[in-house]
Scaffold this active site. Structure first.
Site, mmCIF file in Angstrom:
data_model
loop_
_atom_site.group_PDB
_atom_site.id
_atom_site.type_symbol
_atom_site.label_atom_id
_atom_site.label_comp_id
_atom_site.label_asym_id
_atom_site.label_seq_id
_atom_site.Cartn_x
_atom_site.Cartn_y
_atom_site.Cartn_z
ATOM 1 N N GLY A 250 0.861 -1.180 0.000
ATOM 2 C CA GLY A 250 0.000 0.000 0.000
ATOM 3 C C GLY A 250 0.892 1.222 0.000
ATOM 4 O O GLY A 250 1.873 1.266 0.757
ATOM 5 N N TYR B 270 -5.518 -5.371 -9.033
ATOM 6 C CA TYR B 270 -6.137 -5.030 -7.760
ATOM 7 C C TYR B 270 -7.521 -5.645 -7.645
ATOM 8 O O TYR B 270 -8.282 -5.690 -8.615
ATOM 9 C CB TYR B 270 -6.281 -3.510 -7.614
ATOM 10 C CG TYR B 270 -4.986 -2.751 -7.661
ATOM 11 C CD1 TYR B 270 -4.073 -2.829 -6.616
ATOM 12 C CD2 TYR B 270 -4.685 -1.939 -8.749
ATOM 13 C CE1 TYR B 270 -2.884 -2.125 -6.646
ATOM 14 C CE2 TYR B 270 -3.492 -1.225 -8.795
ATOM 15 C CZ TYR B 270 -2.605 -1.325 -7.744
ATOM 16 O OH TYR B 270 -1.428 -0.624 -7.795
ATOM 17 N N ASN C 161 0.897 9.530 -7.419
ATOM 18 C CA ASN C 161 0.637 8.085 -7.431
ATOM 19 C C ASN C 161 -0.562 7.715 -8.295
ATOM 20 O O ASN C 161 -1.467 7.000 -7.861
ATOM 21 C CB ASN C 161 0.396 7.595 -5.997
ATOM 22 C CG ASN C 161 1.551 6.793 -5.449
ATOM 23 O OD1 ASN C 161 2.202 6.047 -6.178
ATOM 24 N ND2 ASN C 161 1.831 6.941 -4.179
ATOM 25 N N ARG D 10 -3.128 5.952 -10.520
ATOM 26 C CA ARG D 10 -3.453 4.559 -10.797
ATOM 27 C C ARG D 10 -4.577 4.522 -11.832
ATOM 28 O O ARG D 10 -5.738 4.796 -11.509
ATOM 29 C CB ARG D 10 -3.882 3.828 -9.520
ATOM 30 C CG ARG D 10 -2.790 3.722 -8.473
ATOM 31 C CD ARG D 10 -1.687 2.780 -8.922
ATOM 32 N NE ARG D 10 -0.682 2.574 -7.893
ATOM 33 C CZ ARG D 10 0.422 3.305 -7.757
ATOM 34 N NH1 ARG D 10 0.647 4.306 -8.609
ATOM 35 N NH2 ARG D 10 1.282 3.057 -6.807
ATOM 36 N N GLY E 86 8.659 4.791 -5.928
ATOM 37 C CA GLY E 86 8.197 6.152 -5.678
ATOM 38 C C GLY E 86 7.854 6.389 -4.222
ATOM 39 O O GLY E 86 8.120 7.479 -3.676
ATOM 40 N N ASP E 87 7.279 5.392 -3.567
ATOM 41 C CA ASP E 87 6.975 5.506 -2.141
ATOM 42 C C ASP E 87 8.266 5.618 -1.336
ATOM 43 O O ASP E 87 8.349 6.383 -0.371
ATOM 44 C CB ASP E 87 6.186 4.290 -1.666
ATOM 45 C CG ASP E 87 4.907 4.089 -2.466
ATOM 46 O OD1 ASP E 87 4.321 5.084 -2.909
ATOM 47 O OD2 ASP E 87 4.513 2.917 -2.649
#
Length: 318
Positions: free
Chosen positions: A38, A107, A169, A171, A259-260
């Site tokens: 997450g 997902y 982010n 998506r 990226g996180d």
């Protein structure tokens, strides 16, 4: 000045993650590794590993996967405020490797516990007493209630003078570029720190060229704009000054979560009072570590690890 209860608070959906061990179409996979993933919890772990107190808030199913998320985040030193939802399951993420160079992520999160997060689930005092509120544009794409939660949190943070950080982010599986762009343009003026790739930045400001794009984004409100170039490094525009960082050369195994990790490295150094060049370098180093093994967060570095990227020429640390 209030004494912060936590250095950084973040919230969002964390899912159980099944990663196929075999390369090829998922229908032929027989063995999976079970973990979690997450965007916001990845950042929480990254900042905690770099020496700061972090609180993560989110809804999880009243199931084994929810228990896994609670236990794993707590084991990484994160203050976990996981709210069990007996009426919905923990969301799932399935990750396969279609070829050696192509990762396929799917997902299963519609109607999940995490998507049912609402403003009522957030503690305003927790947000007001933090030094940083970090959110991503994934959460508002999950549901109307989650979108309201993000807006509520940002309003509370700004009223208390808490630094607000937003990672775009984007998506595509959750919303269209038009939907994301509209929400981002409404929101970006209320954030202090913005993380985006060039493509993500152009969802907000349709400007060519990284320098021009960063300036256009900063003109909308953020004091710190971070533009990520993946394996080509990154740039930061802060208070009108541009800083650049070259990438660290590593062997990429799994790019998901880079990226996180970058955001976690930058925020951890901002919390530590580092200068722009140093925090940008730490962000790039954290991103580099993230891609060196399977998993969204498992390779995130601790402070002592950062110097390992300046390793001897033979790659052996003796």
């Amino acid at each position: 000045m209030h004494k912060p209860v936590t250095d950084l608070v973040t919230f969002g959906e964390t899912m159980a993650l099944f990663a196929a061990r075999r390369t090829g179409p998922l229908r032929f996979a027989r063995d999976f590794d079970l973990g979690l993933g997450g965007a916001e919890s990845n950042v929480a772990i990254g900042v905690a590993r770099l020496g700061h107190s972090v609180t993560w808030v989110g809804k999880v199913g009243a199931d084994e996967f929810g228990d896994l998320i609670r236990a794993t985040l707590a084991g990484e030193g994160v203050d976990v405020r996981a709210i069990p939802d007996p009426g919905a399951p923990t969301g799932l993420m399935i990750k396969g490797r279609r070829t050696a160079d192509l990762i396929d992520v799917r997902y299963y999160r519609k109607g999940s516990a995490g998507s049912r997060l609402s403003a009522a689930d957030l503690d305003p005092e927790l947000i007001r007493s933090a030094r940083v509120l970090h959110v991503s544009a994934i959460t508002p794409a999950l549901s109307e209630s989650a979108r309201e939660a993000v807006r509520h949190a940002i309003v509370e943070a700004r009223a208390a003078g808490v630094l607000v950080s937003l990672d775009v982010n984007f998506r595509r599986a959750l919303w269209t570029p038009e939907e994301a762009g509209a929400w981002l343009r409404e929101t970006v003026g209320d954030v202090d720190v913005l993380f985006a790739t060039e493509a993500e930045g152009r969802l907000i400001a349709d400007v060519d060229g990284p320098d021009e794009l960063a300036k256009a984004l900063a003109a909308l409100g953020p004091r710190h704009v971070l533009v990520k170039f993946g394996a080509k490094g990154a740039m930061e525009l802060s208070e009108g000054v541009v800083w650049r960082a070259e990438p660290y050369r590593v062997t990429e195994v799994d790019s998901v979560g880079a990226g996180d990790a970058f955001a976690a490295g930058w925020l951890a150094d901002w919390l530590a009072g580092a200068e722009p060049a140093e925090r940008l370098s730490t962000a790039c180093a954290a991103g580099a570590f993230a891609v060196t093994s399977q998993g969204d967060w498992e390779s995130l570095p601790r402070r002592a690890d950062l110097s390992l990227l300046r390793r001897p020429a033979d790659g052996v640390n003796r």
